[in-house]
Design a protein around this motif. Structure first.
Motif: not given
Length: 170
Positions: A157, A160-161, A163
């Motif tokens: 998470y 991905e959120t 980077p």
């Protein structure tokens, strides 16, 4: 990092993981009438009910649940919408708390009738751990049905959120 900052990040992760899980269950449900799919929905419903019970406890209000595993689960689409709404409620709720409110001890009855006493931080930690446990159960069922399950790790998470924040220094 403050407790509030960590809890917000964990509940945003929970919402992200729940979105992936419900999307995966939607795909499985569209092509499966397996008993395992119904079991996965019941497990998700249980986790959601516990989320709602603790939301009531956190607000010092009664809840309407007589059990955490009712005989009938709602239709998947209704459950998925309710899970998303509850996840968003927790994020907004935590954002409004101050340090003293997070540390405050709350007395409440557990669903088995036994008395409970926990801080808001402890209750919120319980929701994260409880949800992760049951998402793992459902992920195992999905792997049996489809040979894969949605990503569900806090590190996944974060990367991905966020980077740019998570890239390695060279």
């Amino acid at each position: 990092m403050s407790a509030q900052t960590l809890l917000l990040s964990l509940f945003r992760y929970k919402a992200w993981a729940d979105e992936g899980l419900t999307a995966g269950l939607t795909a499985v449900g569209e092509r499966s009438a397996h008993a395992e799919f119904r079991t996965a929905i019941r497990i998700l419903n249980h986790a959601h009910i516990v989320d709602r019970i603790f939301a009531a406890n956190l607000q010092l209000t009664p809840h309407a649940y007589a059990a955490t595993d009712p005989d009938e689960a709602p239709k998947p689409d209704s459950l998925f919408k309710a899970v998303k709404k509850t996840d968003q409620w927790y994020i907004g709720y935590i954002a409004r708390l101050d340090e003293a409110e997070l540390a405050a001890m709350i007395e409440f009855p557990f669903s088995d009738g036994m008395p409970g006493r926990m801080s808001r931080e402890e209750m919120l930690g319980h929701i994260i751990a409880h949800g992760g446990y049951h998402r793992g159960e459902i992920g195992r069922i999905m792997t049996q049905l489809t040979r894969s399950s949605p990503r569900d790790t806090f590190t996944g998470y974060l990367h991905e959120t966020e980077p740019a924040r998570r890239e390695r220094m060279r």
